[in-house]
Write a protein that holds these residues in place. Structure first.
Motif, PDB file in Angstrom:
ATOM      1  N   ILE A  14       0.836  -1.204   0.000  1.00 45.49           N
ATOM      2  CA  ILE A  14       0.000   0.000   0.000  1.00 45.49           C
ATOM      3  C   ILE A  14       0.873   1.257   0.000  1.00 45.49           C
ATOM      4  O   ILE A  14       0.591   2.229  -0.713  1.00 45.49           O
ATOM      5  N   CYS A  17       1.734   2.451  -3.397  1.00 51.76           N
ATOM      6  CA  CYS A  17       0.652   2.606  -4.376  1.00 51.76           C
ATOM      7  C   CYS A  17       0.689   4.003  -5.018  1.00 51.76           C
ATOM      8  O   CYS A  17       0.909   5.003  -4.343  1.00 51.76           O
ATOM      9  N   GLN A  18       0.465   4.031  -6.322  1.00 51.79           N
ATOM     10  CA  GLN A  18       0.475   5.306  -7.068  1.00 51.79           C
ATOM     11  C   GLN A  18      -0.758   5.422  -7.950  1.00 51.79           C
ATOM     12  O   GLN A  18      -0.743   6.138  -8.953  1.00 51.79           O
ATOM     13  N   LEU A  19      -1.831   4.746  -7.615  1.00 53.74           N
ATOM     14  CA  LEU A  19      -2.970   4.642  -8.523  1.00 53.74           C
ATOM     15  C   LEU A  19      -3.741   5.947  -8.713  1.00 53.74           C
ATOM     16  O   LEU A  19      -4.445   6.091  -9.702  1.00 53.74           O
ATOM     17  N   ARG A  24      -1.669  11.535  -5.049  1.00 49.31           N
ATOM     18  CA  ARG A  24      -0.226  11.418  -4.838  1.00 49.31           C
ATOM     19  C   ARG A  24       0.452  12.792  -4.981  1.00 49.31           C
ATOM     20  O   ARG A  24       1.352  13.133  -4.241  1.00 49.31           O
ATOM     21  N   CYS A 121      -4.693   7.954   1.007  1.00 48.38           N
ATOM     22  CA  CYS A 121      -3.910   9.151   0.728  1.00 48.38           C
ATOM     23  C   CYS A 121      -4.761  10.360   1.076  1.00 48.38           C
ATOM     24  O   CYS A 121      -5.972  10.369   0.817  1.00 48.38           O
ATOM     25  N   TRP A 139      -7.604  -2.646  -1.840  1.00 52.24           N
ATOM     26  CA  TRP A 139      -6.758  -2.771  -0.640  1.00 52.24           C
ATOM     27  C   TRP A 139      -7.603  -3.189   0.556  1.00 52.24           C
ATOM     28  O   TRP A 139      -7.185  -4.010   1.375  1.00 52.24           O
TER      29      TRP A 139
HETATM   30  S1  SF4 Z   1      -5.847   6.541  -2.363  1.00 50.78           S
HETATM   31 FE1  SF4 Z   1      -5.246   5.910  -4.458  1.00 50.78          FE
HETATM   32  S2  SF4 Z   1      -3.005   6.182  -4.546  1.00 50.78           S
HETATM   33 FE2  SF4 Z   1      -3.619   6.229  -2.372  1.00 50.78          FE
HETATM   34  S3  SF4 Z   1      -3.339   4.090  -1.681  1.00 50.78           S
HETATM   35 FE3  SF4 Z   1      -5.483   4.323  -2.326  1.00 50.78          FE
HETATM   36  S4  SF4 Z   1      -5.532   3.667  -4.468  1.00 50.78           S
HETATM   37 FE4  SF4 Z   1      -3.391   4.067  -3.927  1.00 50.78          FE
END
Ligand code: SF4
Length: 239
Positions: A14, A17-19, A24, A121, A139
């Motif tokens: 986690i 993660c950069q989704l 980000r 995030c 997640w």
């Molecule tokens: S908010 Fe988006 S970038 Fe952040 S951990 Fe969750 S899926 Fe990944």
């Protein structure tokens, strides 16, 4: 070493993660600029890993990290007003080793509780976009599947509640969400025996106005403990 299927290994994934590009970018910018009061801090600035007791029977599901709280300290509800309200209640309810939560190395330990959120995030304005919540949902799916002793989920706020219902539908535990309405202190039993408890979120907006008081919040966790039942009867499951 954490095994590949463990919660620790999941947390490590986690953190990388950069989704969600918008989130980000926002977290990194907050970490770069910082708040005047925290100029001597090196902000975490990454997705915030979950925290607690891997054998927990109670999951606390929040909304998202605070820009200058978890996004600074790297631990849920640590270093901001929401955490200053939550952890003393967890301490009074017997789930936390201390009432203060200021940093990842402050010695705080949780018992029988695991804390996570539907977005990991910090979002601008504390409002993750629907697609960002969808990005983060897998997640939660993986995390819940690893919490083998789970009995109760305490949803902090409507968005967390919606996120949990979406999880229940994705995983076939619930066909429709009709009849599941958010209210402080609402309680729902899913067909598989998991109980959902709902609470107002301990945001400053709610706690400073008296919408959520400490006795109200404490009663949620006392109820969660009662629903989880006596711990001595829980048999550890094979992982
Ligand atoms: S908010 Fe988006 S970038 Fe952040 S951990 Fe969750 S899926 Fe990944």
């Amino acid at each position: 070493m954490a095994s590949p299927g463990s919660l620790q290994a999941l947390n490590a994934r986690i953190e990388r993660c950069q989704l969600c590009p918008r989130l980000r970018t926002h977290c990194a910018e907050v970490a770069r600029v910082r708040r005047r009061a925290y100029l001597d801090w090196e902000y975490w600035g990454r997705p915030v890993p979950s925290f607690g007791d891997p054998g927990a029977r109670i999951l606390i599901l929040g909304l998202a990290p605070g820009a200058h709280g978890s996004n600074r300290t790297g631990r849920p509800f640590t270093g901001d007003g929401s955490g200053d309200f939550l952890y003393p209640v967890l301490y009074d309810a017997g789930f936390a080793s201390q009432a203060q939560a200021v940093s990842r190395d402050d010695g705080l330990k949780l018992t029988d509780v695991w804390i996570t959120s539907v977005a990991r995030c910090a979002p601008p304005g504390n409002k993750p976009a629907p697609e960002e919540l969808r990005n983060c949902a897998p997640w939660l799916d993986q995390e819940i599947s690893l919490l083998k002793n789970l009995r109760v989920v305490v949803c902090l706020g409507r968005i967390a509640f919606d996120g949990l219902l979406a999880w229940a539908r994705r995983t076939g535990r619930l066909n429709a969400r009709a009849g599941y309405t958010f209210a402080h202190g609402a309680e729902y039993a899913l067909p598989d025996g998991l109980t959902i408890l709902t609470s107002y979120h301990p945001s400053l907006q709610n706690t400073n106005t008296g919408k959520l008081t400490r006795p109200m919040f404490l009663s949620i966790f006392q109820r969660a403990r009662a629903l989880a039942g006596p711990k001595v009867k829980i048999e550890p499951l094979q992982r």
